[in-house]
Design an enzyme around this catalytic site. Structure first.
Site, PDB file in Angstrom:
ATOM      1  CD  GLU A 162       5.616  -4.797  -3.833  1.00 49.31           C
ATOM      2  OE1 GLU A 162       5.982  -4.596  -4.996  1.00 49.31           O
ATOM      3  OE2 GLU A 162       4.989  -5.787  -3.468  1.00 49.31           O
ATOM      4  CB  CYS A 203       6.134 -11.210   2.401  1.00 49.78           C
ATOM      5  SG  CYS A 203       5.942 -11.902   4.042  1.00 49.78           S
ATOM      6  N   GLY A 241       0.815  -1.202   0.000  1.00 49.97           N
ATOM      7  CA  GLY A 241       0.000   0.000   0.000  1.00 49.97           C
ATOM      8  C   GLY A 241       0.844   1.245   0.000  1.00 49.97           C
ATOM      9  N   GLY A 252       2.584   2.545   5.684  1.00 52.90           N
ATOM     10  CA  GLY A 252       3.667   1.751   6.247  1.00 52.90           C
ATOM     11  C   GLY A 252       4.416   2.475   7.347  1.00 52.90           C
TER      12      GLY A 252
END
Length: 825
Positions: A755, A789, A735, A740
């Site tokens: 990401e 991930c 997002g 983040g």
């Protein structure tokens, strides 16, 4: 062999006659070129260096950049020995002095390259092109003008190319042009087949009209209409090109107008297409219409077809061996030369292989149809052979690539492709330099011809591309869980009629009307589906926004739902964590199968929910399947290592974006579940309907609704409750960067794999020392490991990897073996 074997024997004798005559009339200049090509072919490195010199160095507009690349290649590989002594000297001067003055030296280099390549790529400036055309006209050679250029990037460029073709057709010096459909229309789409064909018909009509209205006068005074030939490029354009050709010429205006199309013998589909076109043309001629022309070629886009097949995991469209290609070529010649076919479909026999040309000539003589076919060769390729054939057999049409100075980059691409094609180990032109009919090379080529001749009726006939999404079935046991081998999931081939019909079915199912009762999408927490009593939101079809068509309604989770979800995930009442890795992986193998089966619904949901087009949603489904197969497979490698105990981190929160609503959330969920974690999935609100379809695939496979929970909710009001919850052990976020950073600030101790801000702008932070050590070890094996991930990053590996050199090496080796088969496309 059959009753016409004497034709093959006569063809060999004629080929020998042509070759002997060509050797007798070769010029000193042509001999020098042959010697240079021999030097090029003696050392395989020479071809690599020349390719790098041309293709790598001259794509930039900046002379300094070009000079830097040339300098790099020459210093790394040395000055190639296949160049003439003068050319080698000039290169050394460039290395010593010229590279420091790129604004002077680079234009000189380009000028020299254009001069040297002018035999194969005719300069398009009037002062060069017109004298060349007049020279060929005096020689009795017809010219087919092909303006070099590949797929156009937009409609403005397409219009310019169309205008240039119209200009050629009005030019009294030009008789014949070749046109690629990809140069006159920038939006070609197999999925939008009818729209594409309709648009191409409009543009081809303009070309055919101009060709009919203008004439060309031959040296003997004959006046003929201009001629347009449709080139064939990629396999995916075969049916579109053929239908645009047939339907345009089928208009009453063009009943008496002749035009041509190319078919590539390296496609097993081409023989069937030839028969289809021939039957259509015979009816056209029987009704008083003009014949058409088919130009038969071997095919020159093999590398591109290989790349496309590899990327999409499709069967290779062309034959994979030369014997089948050559056999199909002869089969197409045999069929086309039948008198009942030849009068409706004239043939252009395009090749530099003397055996193929001689075989076609002898077949034409046998059937008495020599007036209906012509030899076609490439401008500047083995010109002495062209002269020998013309001396003995008459009509020659040269396919002449043309490029102006500002199209130099297109000329480079053409030259590289021809270099690669013509120097292939089985290509006739590779052996044509200094070739004599008493040599072992000639015997090799003759035997190659005879082998293909004997095989001409046995080469596979029909397409290799048979994918049909509506009818496909899958083996019960497929994928790496059963085979221990990872293979990328094939994308949908939209060039196939069956798949286009399947797509229409998806549209019919998912394109709601105002009278439809839209589906209700619940919150799924602690094993329960909850819709009533929750705030609700509607999805409006993005493709018909002004009509306000509601495609679905979904419930919004509350703070209480968030608490319930975390408690259920931590408690794991259905025992996901207690299952063995093998048991979990078997369930995920079933989830991958459910994703395969749901491809149509996933595409339809993405279209109705987010406005994603089918051609972009489809690869996401393939990637989702890949993730669900690959991540469980990765855990097996680590769990199988001696003296290591692996387990999940605990409770995972997956937060996904709206713009990749299928693949990205699937990757996060599959990695988490494979590592033995329970998952709370918070999709982007704008993509909740698509996310729900994805979750249902996992639930149908046997992942419980306690193990994988679905919680669409307000990011500001409920999302923070999830990200800040102390019982959430890690977060996977794709997002915004701000999101983040906010998570990091509010909860610095959490493991966050994020990401953000674009595909490659990634932050992984707030790890424990052990987690960071594992990540560093993996990073040493694969530079992008920390950016994605993977399941292994969600495992707890209970060993101090940063203190144990032997384990560190084993981990690196394991990571390397995994990423050889990475599903990232």
């Amino acid at each position: 062999m059959d009753g016409k074997d004497y034709i093959a024997r006569d063809a060999i004798a004629l080929a020998e006659k042509w070759q002997d005559r060509a050797n007798g009339i070769v010029t000193r200049e042509e001999r020098a070129i042959q010697e240079q090509m021999m030097r090029l072919l003696r050392d395989p490195v020479n071809k690599v260096v020349l390719t790098k010199m041309i293709d790598q160095s001259f794509r930039a507009d900046d002379p300094a950049r070009v000079a830097d690349q040339v300098n790099f290649v020459l210093r790394r590989f040395g000055v190639p020995k296949f160049f003439s002594p003068i050319e080698q000297m000039l290169m050394r001067v460039f290395l010593a002095v010229g590279r420091h003055f790129p604004s002077i030296s680079v234009p000189k280099m380009v000028e020299k390259m254009r001069e040297d390549s002018a035999r194969a790529v005719v300069p398009g400036e009037d002062e060069v092109l017109y004298p060349h055309l007049r020279k060929r006209k005096r020689e009795g050679v017809r010219m087919n003008i092909n303006h070099i250029g590949e797929v156009v990037q937009g409609e403005e460029e397409a219009q310019k190319r169309l205008d240039s073709y119209l200009k050629d057709l009005r030019d009294p010096e030009i008789e014949y042009i070749s046109v690629k459909i990809s140069t006159i229309y920038s939006q070609i789409s197999g999925l939008a087949f009818e729209n594409t064909v309709a648009e191409l018909m409009d543009r081809l009509s303009r070309l055919y009209r101009a060709a009919a209205e203008n004439t060309f006068t031959h040296e003997d005074g004959r006046s003929v209409p201009k001629f347009v030939n449709l080139d064939m490029e990629e396999y995916r354009d075969l049916e579109i090109t053929a239908q645009a050709f047939i339907r345009t010429l089928g208009l009453p205006e063009y009943k008496n107008h002749a035009a041509g199309i190319v078919l590539q013998a390296y496609l097993p589909d081409s023989f069937g297409m030839q028969k289809y076109l021939t039957e259509w043309a015979k009816k056209r001629v029987a009704g008083g219409g003009a014949p058409i022309k088919i130009r038969i070629v071997k095919g020159a886009n093999m590398e591109m077809e290989l790349v496309e097949s590899s990327i999409n995991n499709w069967p290779l469209a062309p034959y994979d061996n030369k014997r089948d290609v050559d056999a199909n070529y002869k089969r197409m010649v045999d069929y086309g030369m039948r008198p009942e076919n030849m009068r409706a479909v004239h043939l252009g026999i395009a090749s530099h292989n003397l055996f193929e040309l001689a075989y076609a000539f002898k077949m034409a003589q046998f059937h008495g149809v020599t007036e209906y076919f012509s030899f076609e060769m490439l401008e500047g390729m083995a010109d002495h052979i062209r002269r020998a054939i013309q001396e003995i057999s008459g009509d020659i049409l040269l396919y002449a690539p043309v490029a102006t100075k500002d199209q130099f980059i297109n000329a480079i691409a053409y030259l590289i492709r021809r270099l690669d094609e013509n120097t292939g180990k089985e290509n006739f032109l590779r052996y044509s330099f200094n070739l004599t009919t008493d040599s072992k090379e000639w015997r090799f080529l003759k035997d190659q011809f005879l082998e293909a001749y004997r095989h001409r009726n046995d080469a596979p006939d029909g397409t290799y591309r048979i994918q049909d999404r509506a009818a496909e079935t899958f083996p019960e046991k497929m994928g790496p869980f059963y085979t221990n081998q990872f293979v990328n999931e094939p994308d949908t081939d939209w060039s196939l009629t069956a798949n286009r019909k399947w797509a229409e079915g998806i549209r019919d199912k998912w394109m709601r009307s105002a009278d439809d009762d839209p589906p209700r999408i619940p919150v799924v927490v602690a094993g329960k589906e909850i819709f009533d009593g929750r705030k609700q939101r509607e999805f409006i079809d993005p493709g018909r926004y002004s009509e306000k068509i509601v495609t679905a309604r979904y419930a919004l989770g509350t703070p209480e739902d968030a608490e319930t979800a975390v408690a259920a995930a931590k408690a794991d009442p259905d025992g996901w964590r207690s299952l063995s890795f093998k048991e979990r992986n078997e369930i995920l193998a079933r989830a991958a199968m459910e994703l395969r089966k749901a491809r149509g619904d996933l595409i339809g949901a993405a279209a109705a929910n987010t406005g994603k087009v089918y051609t972009e949603a489809d690869p996401e489904v393939s990637e989702a399947v890949d993730f669900t197969e690959f991540y469980p497979w990765t855990t097996d490698i680590y769990t199988g290592m001696e003296n290591i105990r692996c387990g999940g981190k605990g409770v995972g929160l997956v937060i996904s974006p709206w713009n990749f609503p299928i693949a990205i959330p699937t990757g996060g969920m599959a990695a988490s579940l494979a590592a033995g974690n329970t998952v709370i999935f918070k999709p982007a609100s704008a993509a909740a309907a698509t996310a729900y379809e994805v979750c249902q695939c996992f639930w149908r496979a046997g992942v419980s609704k306690n193990t994988l929970q679905f919680l669409p909710c307000s990011g500001s009001k409920v999302g923070g409750k999830l990200t800040n919850h102390p019982d959430v052990d890690y977060i996977i976020l794709t997002g915004g960067t701000d999101t983040g950073m906010k998570i990091i600030q509010e909860r610095p101790g959490v493991y966050l794999a994020a990401e953000t801000g674009g595909k490659n702008a990634t932050v992984v932070t707030s790890m424990s020392d052990r987690d960071q050590a594992i990540k560093n070890v993996l990073h040493s094996a694969y530079s992008n490991t920390g950016q994605k991930c993977s399941a292994t990053s969600l495992l707890i590996l209970e060993k101090e990897v940063y203190e144990d050199a032997h384990f560190r090496k084993a981990l690196v080796d394991a990571a390397k073996s995994l990423y050889v088969g990475s599903p990232w496309r």
